[in-house]
Design an enzyme around this catalytic site. Sequence first.
Site, PDB file in Angstrom:
ATOM      1  N   HIS A  80      11.070   9.344  -2.571  1.00  0.00           N
ATOM      2  CA  HIS A  80       9.643   9.600  -2.317  1.00  0.00           C
ATOM      3  C   HIS A  80       9.253  11.050  -2.577  1.00  0.00           C
ATOM      4  O   HIS A  80       8.141  11.465  -2.272  1.00  0.00           O
ATOM      5  CB  HIS A  80       9.282   9.215  -0.879  1.00  0.00           C
ATOM      6  CG  HIS A  80       9.440   7.751  -0.645  1.00  0.00           C
ATOM      7  ND1 HIS A  80       8.500   6.825  -1.038  1.00  0.00           N
ATOM      8  CD2 HIS A  80      10.475   7.046  -0.129  1.00  0.00           C
ATOM      9  CE1 HIS A  80       8.936   5.607  -0.761  1.00  0.00           C
ATOM     10  NE2 HIS A  80      10.134   5.719  -0.201  1.00  0.00           N
ATOM     11  N   SER A 126      11.190   7.984   3.991  1.00  0.00           N
ATOM     12  CA  SER A 126      10.369   6.940   3.373  1.00  0.00           C
ATOM     13  C   SER A 126       9.343   6.339   4.320  1.00  0.00           C
ATOM     14  O   SER A 126       8.324   5.811   3.872  1.00  0.00           O
ATOM     15  CB  SER A 126      11.270   5.844   2.817  1.00  0.00           C
ATOM     16  OG  SER A 126      12.109   5.311   3.821  1.00  0.00           O
ATOM     17  N   LYS A 140       9.283   4.410  -8.393  1.00  0.00           N
ATOM     18  CA  LYS A 140       8.175   4.882  -7.561  1.00  0.00           C
ATOM     19  C   LYS A 140       7.262   5.767  -8.411  1.00  0.00           C
ATOM     20  O   LYS A 140       6.569   5.245  -9.278  1.00  0.00           O
ATOM     21  CB  LYS A 140       8.733   5.531  -6.304  1.00  0.00           C
ATOM     22  CG  LYS A 140       9.331   4.419  -5.417  1.00  0.00           C
ATOM     23  CD  LYS A 140      10.126   4.840  -4.235  1.00  0.00           C
ATOM     24  CE  LYS A 140      10.581   3.581  -3.485  1.00  0.00           C
ATOM     25  NZ  LYS A 140      11.783   3.766  -2.697  1.00  0.00           N
TER      26      LYS A 140
END
Length: 394
Positions: free
Chosen positions: A204, A176, A235
């Site tokens: 991610h 990350s 995200k």
Amino acid sequence: MTEVRERLEELRDRGLYRHLRLVEGPQGPSVTLDGRPVLLLCSNNYLGLADRAEVREAAAEAALQWGAGSGASRLISGNMEPHRALERRLAAFEGYGSALLFGSGYLANSGVIAALAGRGEVVFSDELNHASIVDGCRLSRAETFVYRHGDVEHLSWGLRRARGRGALIVTDGVFSMDGDVAPLPQLLELARRHGARLMVDEAHATGAIGPGGRGSVAAAGLSGEVDVVVGTLGKALGSYGAYVCADAELVDLLVNSARSFIFSTAPPPSAAAAAAAALAILEAEPELVERLQANAALLRRSLAAEGLEAGPSTTQVVPVHVGEADATMELCELALEKGVFAQGIRPPTVPDGSCRLRMTAMATHRREDLVAAAHMVGTAAREIGLSQAEPLAA
Ligand SMILES: *Cc1c(COP(=O)(O)O)cnc(C)c1O
């Protein structure tokens, strides 16, 4: 009793004091921050799905149909059709038998690790894993062996020393704060050889790498092989919440033993419906992932042209390494004055002495935005003496 004011002062003295900034409007490529327009280079809304019309409409429609909240945990009365539908969709997307929603990635990691490793066992965790993994290890009461970042030799040594007590190897798929990718084939091989499970956190990676944005596990050709895959909805998928993919039996065990699943209210139906709409868009428009990757490469190149190296990043997470906390925050504030918002990252998020400006590219950035942002950060770095390099042509 520790004095609150003293603790705050100590944080200020060490350059580690944090404060909240206020963003107006949705997470677009530029935002109004504390009243000023800036380019946004620190949102994890990688594909622009948090502000896509279809995703917002799906959230609004679900709120109208199912209500604003789910009313209880999943095992009491909070299990609703939008949760079920999203879980089916996520399992199919990731290539697993089953999926289970959690309130957030933090809750998923802390709950799953504690459910899969216990007293007398050992969890193996990469030193740069996310804080929610670190906390899951603490909650598990298992021993934790922290291996050097991406170092399969060190991990292998630890596994041999554990003599069969190794329960779980856990790693970020895309790290990350550094944007590099874990060596998954080697980790899986070691897990198999030592009778441990492998768990990969795709926070991610989902929507960012792999075929159709399916993440690092799919990119390595290991869908269905890695034992546990954790992904977030907050995200690239533009909503809120998280999910765990595994085989049906393991998911059944999580339903029965993951405390952060059992003892927490089910995600709101609107969050589940928004994530399902985002997933449908991702499946229909894989070119979004290509645009993100092209933008990420352009950001890395543009920073390099400014004399700023992004280290081992191969993804949309692009750190500009500074070192000390004070200099990092100085760079952050000066970049903000010039019109680019990228957050300074300090301990305990990253190790001491490795503070950085963490920049993230989005598919919705225009190419000229990214070049301009890199130039503003490069200029700021030169002005405070962090970089002597003259900008080259990108
Ligand atoms: C953001 C993040 C999480 C936490 O997910 P949330 O849904 O935001 O709680 C977990 N792991 C990694 C690697 C992350 O970057």
